[in-house]
Design an enzyme around this catalytic site. Structure first.
Site, PDB file in Angstrom:
ATOM      1  N   LEU A   1       0.857  -5.896   4.313  1.00  0.00           N
ATOM      2  CA  LEU A   1       2.170  -6.009   4.440  1.00  0.00           C
ATOM      3  C   LEU A   1       2.588  -4.623   5.025  1.00  0.00           C
ATOM      4  O   LEU A   1       1.768  -3.622   4.317  1.00  0.00           O
ATOM      5  CB  LEU A   1       3.099  -6.152   3.007  1.00  0.00           C
ATOM      6  CG  LEU A   1       3.291  -7.446   2.760  1.00  0.00           C
ATOM      7  CD1 LEU A   1       4.171  -7.364   1.335  1.00  0.00           C
ATOM      8  CD2 LEU A   1       4.597  -8.019   3.847  1.00  0.00           C
ATOM      9  N   ASP A   2       3.295  -4.454   6.070  1.00  0.00           N
ATOM     10  CA  ASP A   2       3.550  -3.148   6.534  1.00  0.00           C
ATOM     11  C   ASP A   2       4.312  -2.142   5.227  1.00  0.00           C
ATOM     12  O   ASP A   2       4.865  -2.716   4.495  1.00  0.00           O
ATOM     13  CB  ASP A   2       4.527  -3.078   7.615  1.00  0.00           C
ATOM     14  CG  ASP A   2       4.115  -3.945   8.764  1.00  0.00           C
ATOM     15  OD1 ASP A   2       2.872  -4.021   9.020  1.00  0.00           O
ATOM     16  OD2 ASP A   2       4.992  -4.711   9.553  1.00  0.00           O
ATOM     17  N   ILE A   3       4.034  -1.001   5.675  1.00  0.00           N
ATOM     18  CA  ILE A   3       4.508   0.230   4.764  1.00  0.00           C
ATOM     19  C   ILE A   3       6.073  -0.115   4.113  1.00  0.00           C
ATOM     20  O   ILE A   3       6.632   0.253   3.182  1.00  0.00           O
ATOM     21  CB  ILE A   3       4.119   1.609   5.367  1.00  0.00           C
ATOM     22  CG1 ILE A   3       4.596   2.550   4.121  1.00  0.00           C
ATOM     23  CG2 ILE A   3       5.142   2.027   6.480  1.00  0.00           C
ATOM     24  CD1 ILE A   3       3.959   3.997   4.295  1.00  0.00           C
TER      25      ILE A   3
ATOM     26  N   SER B   1       7.734  -2.880   4.613  1.00  0.00           N
ATOM     27  CA  SER B   1       7.895  -4.325   3.856  1.00  0.00           C
ATOM     28  C   SER B   1       7.678  -4.411   2.596  1.00  0.00           C
ATOM     29  O   SER B   1       6.822  -3.837   2.137  1.00  0.00           O
ATOM     30  CB  SER B   1       7.178  -5.211   5.048  1.00  0.00           C
ATOM     31  OG  SER B   1       7.132  -5.143   6.046  1.00  0.00           O
TER      32      SER B   1
END
Length: 242
Positions: free
Chosen positions: A118-120, A122
């Site tokens: 999961l992106d930073i 998100s």
């Protein structure tokens, strides 16, 4: 037919990951046609592979953890001063309503790795596991496990744009697999994907003139984020499967 490395064959059969297979072979826990295997050994499809009970016990003691990742944490290794999500897996963040009833021990952190990212910026469901079989099932090359997201966007989306989000876009020179994308409410889309390219949803949205302002993963396979509070975690129960 060409022989293949035993560890590769074990991974193909879904017994364990290649790394785990090498570890079991090193410890003398694997037999091929009744003989104790050696590291680097090659096998053919007709060879009988036996995994001893010690390896099975080691596998069954492995844990999988479900974390509700907040903004500001990276999924994997620490980068640019940001902490990895695994640092949140500590007793004080263990959800008090965890239905598994498992008790945290420090050994549960050993080899714990994210199955997907999961992106930073998100949030939502992140799976951390000690079990290579779980990781392969979720993010392996041939995985078809669905991931569901709620995505808040700005910009105008045409009917054509919505159709393209469902099927017809390409990233990195490759056509994307069909997705399920529909409006959840007036400023939020619901995405269901069966693949996970880097920053895929954000890049898909950019291609149709949208900007993502919030992204939350709420489901992986049959496992839902549910009521798990932000920044807290729980164990995957023995009767739960992705």
């Amino acid at each position: 037919m060409e022989p293949v490395r035993l560890s590769k064959r074990m991974a193909e059969l879904g017994i364990c990951s290649r790394r785990e297979a090498d570890s079991y072979i090193e410890q003398g826990w694997v037999k091929v046609d009744g003989e104790v295997a050696v590291l680097g050994q090659k096998v053919l499809p007709h060879n009988t592979i036996e995994v001893l009970k010690k390896a099975q016990d080691a596998q069954s003691s492995r844990v999988t953890i479900l974390l509700n990742k907040p903004v500001g944490y990276v999924s994997g290794q620490a980068e640019k001063g940001y902490l990895p999500a695994v640092t949140l897996v500590k007793p004080e963040n263990h959800w008090s309503e965890d239905p598994s009833k498992k008790r945290f021990i420090p050994a549960h952190l050993r080899g714990l790795a994210p199955a997907g990212r999961l992106d930073i910026d998100s949030v939502g469901l992140l799976v951390l596991t000690q079990d290579g079989r779980v990781a392969k099932h979720i993010i392996g090359e041939n995985s078809t496990v669905e991931k569901e997201y709620l995505v808040r966007v700005t910009g105008e989306l045409s009917e054509r744009g919505l159709a393209l989000l469902n099927h017809g876009l390409s990233l990195d020179g490759e056509a994307l697999k069909p997705a399920e994308v529909a409006w959840q409410n007036e400023d939020q889309l619901r995405f269901v994907l069966r693949e996970g390219k880097k920053r895929q949803i954000r890049r898909m949205c950019e291609l149709v003139g949208l900007r993502v302002v919030g992204l939350k993963r709420i489901r992986i396979g049959t496992i839902k984020l549910g009521n798990l509070p932000t920044g807290q975690w729980r164990y995957l129960r023995d009767d739960e499967m992705f």
